[in-house]
Scaffold this active site. Structure first.
Site, short mmCIF file in Angstrom:
data_model
loop_
_atom_site.label_atom_id
_atom_site.label_comp_id
_atom_site.label_asym_id
_atom_site.label_seq_id
_atom_site.Cartn_x
_atom_site.Cartn_y
_atom_site.Cartn_z
N ASP A 70 67.23 -0.48 1.46
CA ASP A 70 68.51 -0.77 0.80
C ASP A 70 69.37 0.47 0.61
O ASP A 70 68.92 1.59 0.84
CB ASP A 70 68.25 -1.46 -0.55
CG ASP A 70 67.21 -0.75 -1.40
OD1 ASP A 70 66.84 0.39 -1.05
OD2 ASP A 70 66.77 -1.32 -2.41
N ASN A 137 62.44 -6.16 -13.44
CA ASN A 137 62.67 -7.61 -13.42
C ASN A 137 62.03 -8.28 -12.20
O ASN A 137 62.31 -9.44 -11.91
CB ASN A 137 64.18 -7.91 -13.45
CG ASN A 137 64.92 -7.36 -12.24
OD1 ASN A 137 64.32 -6.77 -11.35
ND2 ASN A 137 66.23 -7.56 -12.20
N HIS A 139 62.37 -7.28 -9.02
CA HIS A 139 63.10 -7.20 -7.75
C HIS A 139 62.38 -6.31 -6.73
O HIS A 139 61.68 -5.38 -7.10
CB HIS A 139 64.57 -6.81 -7.93
CG HIS A 139 64.86 -5.36 -8.22
ND1 HIS A 139 65.75 -4.97 -9.19
CD2 HIS A 139 64.42 -4.23 -7.65
CE1 HIS A 139 65.84 -3.66 -9.20
NE2 HIS A 139 65.04 -3.18 -8.29
N GLU A 144 67.53 -9.41 -6.21
CA GLU A 144 67.45 -9.67 -7.65
C GLU A 144 66.89 -11.08 -7.91
O GLU A 144 66.86 -11.92 -7.02
CB GLU A 144 68.87 -9.54 -8.25
CG GLU A 144 69.46 -8.13 -8.16
CD GLU A 144 68.88 -7.15 -9.18
OE1 GLU A 144 67.72 -7.33 -9.61
OE2 GLU A 144 69.60 -6.20 -9.55
C1 GLP Z 1 65.67 0.38 -7.25
C2 GLP Z 1 65.35 0.15 -5.76
C3 GLP Z 1 64.04 -0.51 -5.55
C4 GLP Z 1 62.99 0.17 -6.40
C5 GLP Z 1 63.32 0.00 -7.86
C6 GLP Z 1 62.31 0.64 -8.80
O1 GLP Z 1 66.43 -0.60 -7.83
N1 GLP Z 1 66.37 -0.58 -5.08
O2 GLP Z 1 63.70 -0.47 -4.17
O3 GLP Z 1 61.72 -0.38 -6.14
O4 GLP Z 1 64.57 0.60 -8.10
O5 GLP Z 1 62.57 1.99 -8.98
P1 GLP Z 1 61.59 3.01 -9.65
O6 GLP Z 1 60.51 3.25 -8.65
O7 GLP Z 1 62.42 4.25 -9.88
O8 GLP Z 1 61.09 2.40 -10.90
#
Ligand code: GLP
Length: 244
Positions: A70, A137, A139, A144
């Site tokens: 993404d 959440n 995702h 989402e």
């Molecule tokens: C973002 C990314 C996800 C990631 C998530 C968790 O929103 N788009 O791909 O898994 O955050 O992030 P973190 O690993 O910093 O908790």
């Protein structure tokens, strides 16, 4: 019950170590592997371990091809918080990968056009190993809660929850966090041969509990992993496993 292989580790470092072993094993068997990569704070430890191994010449990324999950929309590619910058700073510039073999969705310009282009690219390849983090959440990528599991690459409006979670990367100012992103869809993610989902910390515990319950629920996007036909590893530390 889920047929996902759950690996509970003592801490973040051990979680990163277990994940790195799966990557290293693949790269030794298949030097031209296609990897699906993720951003966020969670995979940084894994990337560090893969960088160390590359520096010791135990593995090489010379023939590896990567596709990221993404990217934010409406910030330039060279913004310090773009996922393009994240990948270069935290991984690509430290390994022997050819930049031309790295792919990240384009968040600049027309999202519909960019999404179609990335979808077309993905249709031409098969990801051997897809790495995922998870949002608090549930995702994955930027899919989402409520996202249809059958859609491919698309533009998304980020939820308030995600904007709040990600504000820490934007001086804790929610107004600075992009409101839109472009992401692989869950369908694209499930097309990978093997999937590794990493989670660390108590704020991921509820989402991990839902995934491991085996119930497939549109409101927990990561629960779609229970539908995957190939191998899925969920590698978590004790805190992220605390509600299972
Ligand atoms: C973002 C990314 C996800 C990631 C998530 C968790 O929103 N788009 O791909 O898994 O955050 O992030 P973190 O690993 O910093 O908790």
């Amino acid at each position: 019950m889920s047929k996902i292989e759950l690996i509970i580790t003592d801490n973040y470092d051990e979680m990163s170590q277990k994940a790195s072993e799966i990557f290293i094993d693949l790269l030794k068997r298949k030097p031209n592997a296609v990897l699906g990569l993720a951003t966020g704070s969670t995979p940084i430890g894994l990337y560090k371990k893969l960088i160390e191994k590359t520096k010791k010449k135990e593995i090489s990324f010379k023939e590896v091809i990567t596709y990221n999950l993404d990217e934010y929309c409406d910030i330039p590619k060279n913004h310090e918080q773009s996922y393009f910058t994240f990948m270069n700073e935290n991984f690509f510039k430290h390994i022997d990968i050819k930049k031309i073999n790295t792919h990240i969705p384009n968040g600049e310009g027309n999202s519909k056009f960019n999404a179609e282009n990335y979808e077309n690219d993905l249709q031409k390849i098969k990801i051997d190993l897809q790495l995922l983090g998870i949002g608090s959440n549930g995702h994955i990528g930027f899919n989402e809660p409520g996202t249809d599991f059958d859609i491919g690459v698309h533009e998304v409006q980020l939820t308030e929850n995600t904007i709040k979670d990600n504000a820490r990367f934007f001086n804790n100012d929610i107004n600075k966090v992009p409101k839109k992103a472009i992401t692989m869809g869950i369908r694209n993610i499930l097309e990978a041969d093997t999937i590794i989902l990493l989670a660390s910390g108590a704020n991921k515990a509820k989402a991990i509990k839902s995934v491991m319950s085996g119930v497939i629920d549109k409101n927990v996007p990561a629960s779609a992993l229970n539908k995957h036909k190939g191998k899925v590893f969920v590698i978590v530390d004790k805190e992220a496993a605390s509600q299972i």
